[in-house]
Scaffold this motif. Structure first.
Motif, PDB file in Angstrom:
ATOM      1  N   LEU A 143       0.628  -1.249   0.133  1.00 39.49           N
ATOM      2  CA  LEU A 143      -0.075   0.011  -0.180  1.00 39.49           C
ATOM      3  C   LEU A 143       0.822   1.326   0.111  1.00 39.49           C
ATOM      4  CD1 LEU A 143      -2.187  -2.135   0.719  1.00 39.49           C
ATOM      5  CD2 LEU A 143      -3.288  -0.426   2.444  1.00 39.49           C
ATOM      6  N   LYS A 144       0.429   2.250  -0.889  1.00 42.21           N
ATOM      7  CA  LYS A 144       1.511   3.433  -0.943  1.00 42.21           C
ATOM      8  C   LYS A 144       1.094   4.409   0.222  1.00 42.21           C
ATOM      9  CE  LYS A 144       3.279   2.038  -4.834  1.00 42.21           C
ATOM     10  NZ  LYS A 144       4.663   1.714  -4.782  1.00 42.21           N
ATOM     11  N   VAL A 145      -0.103   4.207   0.779  1.00 39.44           N
ATOM     12  CA  VAL A 145      -0.632   5.101   1.546  1.00 39.44           C
ATOM     13  C   VAL A 145      -0.765   4.191   2.967  1.00 39.44           C
ATOM     14  CG1 VAL A 145      -2.141   6.748   2.880  1.00 39.44           C
ATOM     15  CG2 VAL A 145      -1.432   6.789   0.032  1.00 39.44           C
ATOM     16  N   ARG A 146       0.112   4.431   4.013  1.00 40.82           N
ATOM     17  CA  ARG A 146      -0.097   3.686   5.165  1.00 40.82           C
ATOM     18  C   ARG A 146       0.383   4.310   6.471  1.00 40.82           C
ATOM     19  NH1 ARG A 146       4.006   1.439   1.915  1.00 40.82           N
ATOM     20  NH2 ARG A 146       6.023   1.234   3.076  1.00 40.82           N
ATOM     21  N   LYS A 147       0.349   3.707   7.650  1.00 47.03           N
ATOM     22  CA  LYS A 147       0.723   4.604   8.930  1.00 47.03           C
ATOM     23  C   LYS A 147       1.197   3.322   9.717  1.00 47.03           C
ATOM     24  CE  LYS A 147      -3.824   4.682  10.999  1.00 47.03           C
ATOM     25  NZ  LYS A 147      -4.739   5.488  11.582  1.00 47.03           N
ATOM     26  N   LYS A 148       1.940   3.594  10.859  1.00 47.15           N
ATOM     27  CA  LYS A 148       2.413   2.833  11.910  1.00 47.15           C
ATOM     28  C   LYS A 148       2.494   3.699  13.206  1.00 47.15           C
ATOM     29  CE  LYS A 148       7.120   2.649  10.320  1.00 47.15           C
ATOM     30  NZ  LYS A 148       8.203   1.710   9.547  1.00 47.15           N
ATOM     31  N   LEU A 149       2.005   3.157  14.238  1.00 48.05           N
ATOM     32  CA  LEU A 149       2.493   3.694  15.695  1.00 48.05           C
ATOM     33  C   LEU A 149       3.383   3.106  16.623  1.00 48.05           C
ATOM     34  CD1 LEU A 149      -0.639   4.513  14.632  1.00 48.05           C
ATOM     35  CD2 LEU A 149      -0.971   4.926  16.988  1.00 48.05           C
ATOM     36  N   ARG A 150       4.298   3.835  17.098  1.00 48.19           N
ATOM     37  CA  ARG A 150       5.351   3.350  17.984  1.00 48.19           C
ATOM     38  C   ARG A 150       5.581   4.428  19.064  1.00 48.19           C
ATOM     39  NH1 ARG A 150       9.727   4.261  13.167  1.00 48.19           N
ATOM     40  NH2 ARG A 150      10.262   6.540  13.680  1.00 48.19           N
ATOM     41  N   ILE A 151       6.222   3.796  20.116  1.00 48.08           N
ATOM     42  CA  ILE A 151       6.815   4.466  21.142  1.00 48.08           C
ATOM     43  C   ILE A 151       8.488   4.311  20.793  1.00 48.08           C
ATOM     44  CG2 ILE A 151       7.387   4.547  23.813  1.00 48.08           C
ATOM     45  CD1 ILE A 151       4.397   3.518  23.968  1.00 48.08           C
ATOM     46  N   ARG A 152       8.938   5.546  21.133  1.00 52.18           N
ATOM     47  CA  ARG A 152      10.471   5.534  20.870  1.00 52.18           C
ATOM     48  C   ARG A 152      11.194   6.035  21.828  1.00 52.18           C
ATOM     49  NH1 ARG A 152      13.263   6.646  15.021  1.00 52.18           N
ATOM     50  NH2 ARG A 152      12.764   4.502  14.899  1.00 52.18           N
ATOM     51  N   THR A 153      12.278   5.535  22.616  1.00 54.59           N
ATOM     52  CA  THR A 153      13.143   6.123  23.636  1.00 54.59           C
ATOM     53  C   THR A 153      14.591   5.911  23.037  1.00 54.59           C
ATOM     54  OG1 THR A 153      13.301   3.987  24.679  1.00 54.59           O
ATOM     55  CG2 THR A 153      11.504   5.300  25.207  1.00 54.59           C
ATOM     56  N   TYR A 154      15.415   6.558  23.783  1.00 56.05           N
ATOM     57  CA  TYR A 154      16.965   6.560  23.387  1.00 56.05           C
ATOM     58  C   TYR A 154      17.668   5.908  24.491  1.00 56.05           C
ATOM     59  CZ  TYR A 154      15.122   9.055  19.241  1.00 56.05           C
ATOM     60  OH  TYR A 154      14.386   9.267  18.188  1.00 56.05           O
ATOM     61  N   ASN A 155      18.632   5.068  24.516  1.00 52.09           N
ATOM     62  CA  ASN A 155      19.674   4.617  25.385  1.00 52.09           C
ATOM     63  C   ASN A 155      18.728   4.000  26.514  1.00 52.09           C
ATOM     64  OD1 ASN A 155      21.873   5.829  24.184  1.00 52.09           O
ATOM     65  ND2 ASN A 155      21.239   7.869  24.620  1.00 52.09           N
ATOM     66  N   GLU A 156      19.487   3.779  27.606  1.00 54.75           N
ATOM     67  CA  GLU A 156      18.676   3.141  28.797  1.00 54.75           C
ATOM     68  C   GLU A 156      17.832   3.828  29.792  1.00 54.75           C
ATOM     69  OE1 GLU A 156      19.037   0.112  28.625  1.00 54.75           O
ATOM     70  OE2 GLU A 156      20.846  -0.385  27.346  1.00 54.75           O
ATOM     71  N   TYR A 157      17.086   3.272  30.547  1.00 55.62           N
ATOM     72  CA  TYR A 157      16.128   3.687  31.447  1.00 55.62           C
ATOM     73  C   TYR A 157      16.821   4.560  32.564  1.00 55.62           C
ATOM     74  CZ  TYR A 157      12.422   4.683  34.775  1.00 55.62           C
ATOM     75  OH  TYR A 157      11.518   5.196  35.381  1.00 55.62           O
ATOM     76  N   GLN A 158      16.054   6.004  32.700  1.00 54.54           N
ATOM     77  CA  GLN A 158      16.640   6.632  33.862  1.00 54.54           C
ATOM     78  C   GLN A 158      15.283   6.994  34.385  1.00 54.54           C
ATOM     79  OE1 GLN A 158      19.432   9.777  32.743  1.00 54.54           O
ATOM     80  NE2 GLN A 158      20.747   8.410  31.882  1.00 54.54           N
ATOM     81  N   ASP A 159      15.339   7.470  35.860  1.00 51.86           N
ATOM     82  CA  ASP A 159      14.360   8.128  36.530  1.00 51.86           C
ATOM     83  C   ASP A 159      13.452   8.896  35.797  1.00 51.86           C
ATOM     84  OD1 ASP A 159      14.488   6.081  38.408  1.00 51.86           O
ATOM     85  OD2 ASP A 159      15.623   7.446  39.945  1.00 51.86           O
ATOM     86  N   ASP A 160      14.172   9.892  35.180  1.00 48.47           N
ATOM     87  CA  ASP A 160      13.584  11.055  34.455  1.00 48.47           C
ATOM     88  C   ASP A 160      13.346  10.872  33.046  1.00 48.47           C
ATOM     89  OD1 ASP A 160      16.141  11.217  33.758  1.00 48.47           O
ATOM     90  OD2 ASP A 160      16.493  13.308  34.422  1.00 48.47           O
TER      91      ASP A 160
END
Length: 255
Positions: free
Chosen positions: A69-86
């Protein structure tokens, strides 16, 4: 007054590059680029990207890609590196119109992650202070609820990122060691266990620009002898899982 929409529209072209050509690639681009600011203060100037993709229980987003399909979408959550409290994450809706990509992005606090499925209204309210009147936040949660989306694949990779010295909208990234986890839980966003590699001797080069590919980029692909491919890390992970577990799926060509 309409709310704010935080989106980026540009062309994105991808290539497989054998690892033994990466040194030549970096030598060629050196006069034209500088490090992405996010890569300056991390070891080896390479950062970790984590993307948690959502899909319907029937994997409709995957099949839209597989069916071309030429027109489509996707949803995602993106983060960078490892987890920190903030830690801050990003909710992304990525739409493709032929070769043009439009990406909406909204910040959120990782500490509120569980609410996105268990209590989406509370999730919006908790992140409204961070985002203000952000339509992208509302759109993400609306799609999640109305389409009955669920976590489908976690994708991790290591990234070298550069931008044109004179135009920060022109970017080049090199992604290494792509690995995935099928059917993750939300709590798996920061896991490093049970990941399946989906690239071996190749890296993924991505060229991003607004209207016209710069001359140095056109020359680059000639020098390292690569051709554009329809590459989807999401599709690679879904197919790798089913192949590895001898499941059934409708394989797409050139995914």
């Amino acid at each position: 007054m309409a709310g704010n929409v935080n989106h980026i529209s540009r062309f994105e072209i991808k290539y497989y590059v054998p690892k033994d050509r990466i040194d030549a690639l970096k030598a060629f681009i050196r006069p034209y680029v500088e490090l992405d600011p996010h890569a300056v203060n991390v070891p080896d100037n390479r950062y970790l990207v984590r993307s948690l993709y959502f899909d319907t229980p029937q994997l409709d987003f995957y099949y839209e890609k597989a069916d071309g399909l030429k027109v489509r979408k996707k949803l995602r959550i993106r983060t960078y590196n490892e987890y920190q409290d903030d830690s801050i994450g990003f909710l992304e809706i990525k739409r493709r119109y032929n070769n043009n990509v439009v990406k909406e992005r909204s910040k959120f606090k990782i500490c509120s992650l569980d609410d996105i499925i268990n209590s989406p209204f509370d999730f919006i309210q908790k992140n409204r202070v961070t985002n203000g009147n952000d339509i992208s936040l509302d759109r993400f949660v609306f799609n999640l609820v109305s389409l009955n989306l669920e976590p489908s694949l976690l994708v991790l990779y290591d990234r070298d990122a550069y931008m044109d010295m004179y135009n920060e909208r022109v970017r080049l990234t090199i992604d290494y060691n792509v690995r995935t986890l099928y059917a993750p839980r939300l709590t798996d966003l920061f896991t490093n266990e049970c990941l399946m590699p989906v690239t071996d001797n190749s890296c993924i080069l991505e060229l991003k620009f607004d209207e016209f590919m710069p001359k140095w980029m056109r020359r680059l692909v000639q020098v390292i002898q690569v051709r554009p491919e329809s590459i989807s890390k999401y599709s690679m992970g879904i197919e790798g899982h089913f192949n590895n577990n001898k499941g059934t799926y409708r394989a797409g060509i050139g995914i």
